[in-house]
Write a protein that holds these residues in place. Structure first.
Motif, PDB file in Angstrom:
ATOM      1  N   VAL A  96       0.860  -1.184   0.000  1.00  0.00           N
ATOM      2  CA  VAL A  96       0.000   0.000   0.000  1.00  0.00           C
ATOM      3  C   VAL A  96       0.899   1.239   0.000  1.00  0.00           C
ATOM      4  CG1 VAL A  96      -1.836   1.237   1.192  1.00  0.00           C
ATOM      5  CG2 VAL A  96      -1.758  -1.266   1.291  1.00  0.00           C
ATOM      6  N   VAL A  97       0.660   2.133  -0.952  1.00  0.00           N
ATOM      7  CA  VAL A  97       1.484   3.349  -1.039  1.00  0.00           C
ATOM      8  C   VAL A  97       0.698   4.543  -0.519  1.00  0.00           C
ATOM      9  CG1 VAL A  97       2.994   2.502  -2.869  1.00  0.00           C
ATOM     10  CG2 VAL A  97       0.865   3.664  -3.492  1.00  0.00           C
ATOM     11  N   HIS A  98       1.423   5.395   0.225  1.00  0.00           N
ATOM     12  CA  HIS A  98       0.805   6.526   0.917  1.00  0.00           C
ATOM     13  C   HIS A  98       1.562   7.818   0.640  1.00  0.00           C
ATOM     14  CE1 HIS A  98      -1.422   3.907   3.848  1.00  0.00           C
ATOM     15  NE2 HIS A  98      -0.383   3.109   3.684  1.00  0.00           N
ATOM     16  N   CYS A  99       0.867   8.921   0.931  1.00  0.00           N
ATOM     17  CA  CYS A  99       1.466  10.259   0.963  1.00  0.00           C
ATOM     18  C   CYS A  99       1.399  10.744   2.407  1.00  0.00           C
ATOM     19  CB  CYS A  99       0.667  11.191   0.061  1.00  0.00           C
ATOM     20  SG  CYS A  99       1.167  12.918   0.166  1.00  0.00           S
ATOM     21  N   THR A 100       2.530  11.257   2.933  1.00  0.00           N
ATOM     22  CA  THR A 100       2.542  11.659   4.348  1.00  0.00           C
ATOM     23  C   THR A 100       1.694  12.893   4.616  1.00  0.00           C
ATOM     24  OG1 THR A 100       4.493  13.034   3.996  1.00  0.00           O
ATOM     25  CG2 THR A 100       4.873  10.769   4.752  1.00  0.00           C
ATOM     26  N   GLU A 101       1.521  13.744   3.590  1.00  0.00           N
ATOM     27  CA  GLU A 101       0.840  15.037   3.786  1.00  0.00           C
ATOM     28  C   GLU A 101       1.494  15.799   4.935  1.00  0.00           C
ATOM     29  OE1 GLU A 101      -3.340  14.324   4.176  1.00  0.00           O
ATOM     30  OE2 GLU A 101      -3.535  13.544   2.139  1.00  0.00           O
ATOM     31  N   GLY A 102       2.776  15.633   5.070  1.00  0.00           N
ATOM     32  CA  GLY A 102       3.519  16.333   6.120  1.00  0.00           C
ATOM     33  C   GLY A 102       5.003  16.095   5.911  1.00  0.00           C
ATOM     34  N   SER A 103       5.811  16.687   6.755  1.00  0.00           N
ATOM     35  CA  SER A 103       7.265  16.608   6.596  1.00  0.00           C
ATOM     36  C   SER A 103       7.789  15.244   7.064  1.00  0.00           C
ATOM     37  CB  SER A 103       7.936  17.711   7.410  1.00  0.00           C
ATOM     38  OG  SER A 103       7.750  17.426   8.793  1.00  0.00           O
TER      39      SER A 103
ATOM     40  N   GLY B 262       3.192  -1.262   4.211  1.00  0.00           N
ATOM     41  CA  GLY B 262       2.857   0.144   3.960  1.00  0.00           C
ATOM     42  C   GLY B 262       4.103   0.975   3.679  1.00  0.00           C
ATOM     43  N   ILE B 263       4.042   1.755   2.600  1.00  0.00           N
ATOM     44  CA  ILE B 263       5.161   2.645   2.255  1.00  0.00           C
ATOM     45  C   ILE B 263       4.645   4.084   2.225  1.00  0.00           C
ATOM     46  CG2 ILE B 263       6.949   3.216   0.583  1.00  0.00           C
ATOM     47  CD1 ILE B 263       6.702   0.412  -0.560  1.00  0.00           C
ATOM     48  N   GLU B 264       5.180   4.917   3.089  1.00  0.00           N
ATOM     49  CA  GLU B 264       4.857   6.343   3.093  1.00  0.00           C
ATOM     50  C   GLU B 264       5.855   7.094   2.227  1.00  0.00           C
ATOM     51  OE1 GLU B 264       2.497   8.234   4.344  1.00  0.00           O
ATOM     52  OE2 GLU B 264       1.488   6.950   5.840  1.00  0.00           O
ATOM     53  N   HIS B 265       5.360   8.079   1.484  1.00  0.00           N
ATOM     54  CA  HIS B 265       6.220   8.943   0.683  1.00  0.00           C
ATOM     55  C   HIS B 265       6.018  10.368   1.180  1.00  0.00           C
ATOM     56  CE1 HIS B 265       5.341   5.380  -1.734  1.00  0.00           C
ATOM     57  NE2 HIS B 265       6.502   5.585  -2.330  1.00  0.00           N
ATOM     58  N   VAL B 266       7.112  11.026   1.528  1.00  0.00           N
ATOM     59  CA  VAL B 266       6.993  12.386   2.051  1.00  0.00           C
ATOM     60  C   VAL B 266       6.532  13.307   0.924  1.00  0.00           C
ATOM     61  CG1 VAL B 266       8.233  14.331   3.063  1.00  0.00           C
ATOM     62  CG2 VAL B 266       8.758  11.984   3.806  1.00  0.00           C
ATOM     63  N   GLY B 267       5.459  14.042   1.193  1.00  0.00           N
ATOM     64  CA  GLY B 267       4.940  14.974   0.196  1.00  0.00           C
ATOM     65  C   GLY B 267       3.695  15.656   0.712  1.00  0.00           C
ATOM     66  N   SER B 268       3.335  16.752   0.065  1.00  0.00           N
ATOM     67  CA  SER B 268       2.100  17.458   0.412  1.00  0.00           C
ATOM     68  C   SER B 268       0.984  16.977  -0.509  1.00  0.00           C
ATOM     69  CB  SER B 268       2.286  18.960   0.252  1.00  0.00           C
ATOM     70  OG  SER B 268       2.263  19.283  -1.127  1.00  0.00           O
ATOM     71  N   GLU B 269      -0.202  17.486  -0.275  1.00  0.00           N
ATOM     72  CA  GLU B 269      -1.364  17.065  -1.078  1.00  0.00           C
ATOM     73  C   GLU B 269      -1.201  17.391  -2.554  1.00  0.00           C
ATOM     74  OE1 GLU B 269      -1.472  18.704   1.769  1.00  0.00           O
ATOM     75  OE2 GLU B 269      -3.205  18.147   2.984  1.00  0.00           O
ATOM     76  N   THR B 270      -0.352  18.369  -2.865  1.00  0.00           N
ATOM     77  CA  THR B 270      -0.232  18.780  -4.270  1.00  0.00           C
ATOM     78  C   THR B 270       1.079  18.319  -4.904  1.00  0.00           C
ATOM     79  OG1 THR B 270       0.663  20.880  -3.502  1.00  0.00           O
ATOM     80  CG2 THR B 270      -1.695  20.813  -3.999  1.00  0.00           C
ATOM     81  N   ASP B 271       1.962  17.716  -4.117  1.00  0.00           N
ATOM     82  CA  ASP B 271       3.245  17.270  -4.666  1.00  0.00           C
ATOM     83  C   ASP B 271       3.082  16.039  -5.552  1.00  0.00           C
ATOM     84  OD1 ASP B 271       5.095  19.058  -3.597  1.00  0.00           O
ATOM     85  OD2 ASP B 271       5.249  17.947  -1.708  1.00  0.00           O
ATOM     86  N   SER B 272       3.954  15.925  -6.565  1.00  0.00           N
ATOM     87  CA  SER B 272       4.172  14.623  -7.193  1.00  0.00           C
ATOM     88  C   SER B 272       5.481  14.074  -6.610  1.00  0.00           C
ATOM     89  CB  SER B 272       4.233  14.742  -8.717  1.00  0.00           C
ATOM     90  OG  SER B 272       5.163  15.721  -9.103  1.00  0.00           O
ATOM     91  N   LEU B 273       5.751  12.798  -6.844  1.00  0.00           N
ATOM     92  CA  LEU B 273       6.976  12.206  -6.302  1.00  0.00           C
ATOM     93  C   LEU B 273       8.183  12.972  -6.836  1.00  0.00           C
ATOM     94  CD1 LEU B 273       6.341   8.364  -6.780  1.00  0.00           C
ATOM     95  CD2 LEU B 273       6.352   9.607  -4.602  1.00  0.00           C
ATOM     96  N   ALA B 274       9.167  13.223  -5.980  1.00  0.00           N
ATOM     97  CA  ALA B 274      10.446  13.757  -6.460  1.00  0.00           C
ATOM     98  C   ALA B 274      11.188  12.619  -7.159  1.00  0.00           C
ATOM     99  CB  ALA B 274      11.263  14.286  -5.289  1.00  0.00           C
ATOM    100  N   ALA B 275      12.047  12.959  -8.135  1.00  0.00           N
ATOM    101  CA  ALA B 275      12.697  11.915  -8.938  1.00  0.00           C
ATOM    102  C   ALA B 275      13.482  10.897  -8.093  1.00  0.00           C
ATOM    103  CB  ALA B 275      13.586  12.552 -10.002  1.00  0.00           C
ATOM    104  N   PRO B 276      14.331  11.342  -7.143  1.00  0.00           N
ATOM    105  CA  PRO B 276      15.061  10.333  -6.348  1.00  0.00           C
ATOM    106  C   PRO B 276      14.144   9.500  -5.469  1.00  0.00           C
ATOM    107  CG  PRO B 276      15.674  12.583  -5.677  1.00  0.00           C
ATOM    108  CD  PRO B 276      14.728  12.716  -6.823  1.00  0.00           C
ATOM    109  N   GLN B 277      13.048  10.115  -5.049  1.00  0.00           N
ATOM    110  CA  GLN B 277      12.064   9.419  -4.218  1.00  0.00           C
ATOM    111  C   GLN B 277      11.366   8.329  -5.043  1.00  0.00           C
ATOM    112  OE1 GLN B 277       8.744  11.948  -3.174  1.00  0.00           O
ATOM    113  NE2 GLN B 277       8.660  11.072  -1.105  1.00  0.00           N
TER     114      GLN B 277
END
Ligand SMILES: [Zn+2]
Length: 353
Positions: free
Chosen positions: A220-227, A277-292
């Motif tokens: 399951v992939v997630h967005c942290t919506e936070g730092s 579960g995999i969290e990816h650091v980002g905000s609601e409007t971010d797309s994945l950063a390339a290294p991420q």
């Protein structure tokens, strides 16, 4: 994360420059393809396949292989009543298939350890599966027989067209097998994906042991919506929502692990039992950063092989089977593409993993 669909007002997320994804579909060098076939299919194997005789065996496996955990998961724990052969003992829910192999090109020992990509060209669905047998008979006009579970997962019915590929990148390496010369000559030595480097293991208390009978069968992939900092802190707290994830991937590609794969993390209500579960650091409007994105793809590749998870079982939080939070969630937001849909996740997986 993001257990609520409603956006919370806190979260001051620093505006980061939007980066266009530069990662395109992978081009597979032609010499990497060891086997490919496309044509009509049917299904076979398991207790209900009366097209196989009660004592019919499999071309690639013997009774001794039932003792090997690498292979035993393909079979039922006991032989169905009245049968002695491995064909009827196949577990029809597992992903396996048969093709008319030329053992000079793809030796038995190589096939036993190979992982193939099986695709339904009409809907784009794909899954990894193991070769187990030789067939079908050429007179059928078909090129492959698939397990009932694999056919169902790909939305295939008898005489639909299937595409099967074994490439060096997907193959599991074999210690030099006799007769493997030709394969070696047309490919670089295949190597299984290694576990990406974990920058730090910061143990979260918000986890529980998996039940021994529960197999890890989805990611399951997630967005942290936070730092990063706020996520690592929240996953260590025991006085609030008691949430966690197995992995957190920062914008710069650093991977933090917080829960062992062997334990359940609290990341996807209703679907924690068999998931990573995999969290990816980002905000609601971010797309994945390339290294991420690169780190995530590498981690997912390793998890797929390590736990034999079907490629079709990588889900965005809101689209995970079993996810039971009323109202759903906006997670994983726009990290994997602008549209909030499982198709977006699947397309990213196809292009990157
Ligand atoms: Zn989430």
């Amino acid at each position: 994360m993001a257990q609520k669909r409603k956006r919370s007002a806190k979260k001051p997320v620093a505006k980061r420059p939007q980066r266009k994804k530069t990662v395109g579909p992978k081009v597979q060098p032609i010499e990497e393809i060891l086997f490919r076939v496309e044509g009509k299919m049917s299904t076979f194997g398991g207790p209900k396949d009366t097209g196989m005789s009660a004592d019919e065996g499999l071309a690639l496996f013997s009774q001794a292989d039932l003792q090997d955990p690498k292979y035993s998961y393909l079979f039922l724990p006991t032989a169905p009543p009245g049968t002695t052969g491995l064909g009827r003992r196949l577990n029809p829910d597992k992903y396996y298939f048969a093709c008319r192999w030329n053992y000079a090109d793809t030796p038995r020992e190589f096939l036993k350890r190979a992982l193939a990509r099986v695709e339904n060209p009409s809907n784009g669905r794909a899954a990894d599966a193991r070769p187990v047998d030789w067939g079908p008979n050429i007179a059928t006009g078909r090129v492959a027989d698939l397990s009932p579970g694999l056919a169902a997962a790909l939305g295939l019915q008898t005489d639909n067209v299937v595409r099967i590929t074994i490439s060096a990148l997907q193959a599991i390496p074999v210690k030099t097998a006799k007769g493997a010369k030709k394969v070696a000559a047309i490919s670089r030595p295949p190597s299984p994906p290694a576990k990406p480097v974990i920058k730090q293991f910061i143990r979260s208390p918000n986890c529980s042991p998996r039940k021994p009978e529960t197999k890890i069968d989805k990611i399951v992939v997630h967005c942290t919506e936070g730092s990063l900092a706020s996520t690592l802190t929240e996953f260590q707290r025991t006085d609030s929502r008691r949430v966690s994830a197995h992995y957190v991937i920062d914008r710069n590609g650093d991977i933090y692990q917080m829960v062992s794969d062997a334990d359940c993390a609290n990341h996807c209500m209703g679907a924690n039992a068999g998931s990573i579960g995999i969290e990816h650091v980002g905000s609601e409007t971010d797309s994945l950063a390339a290294p991420q994105a690169a780190a995530s793809a590498a981690l997912i590749r390793w998890l797929l092989q390590e736990h034999q998870i079907p490629r079709t079982n990588i889900f965005g939080h809101d689209f995970t089977p079993g996810y039971s939070r009323p109202g759903g969630t906006s997670c994983p937001d726009k990290l994997f593409g602008p549209v909030h849909s499982q198709a977006t996740i699947a397309a990213w997986v196809t292009a990157n993993v």
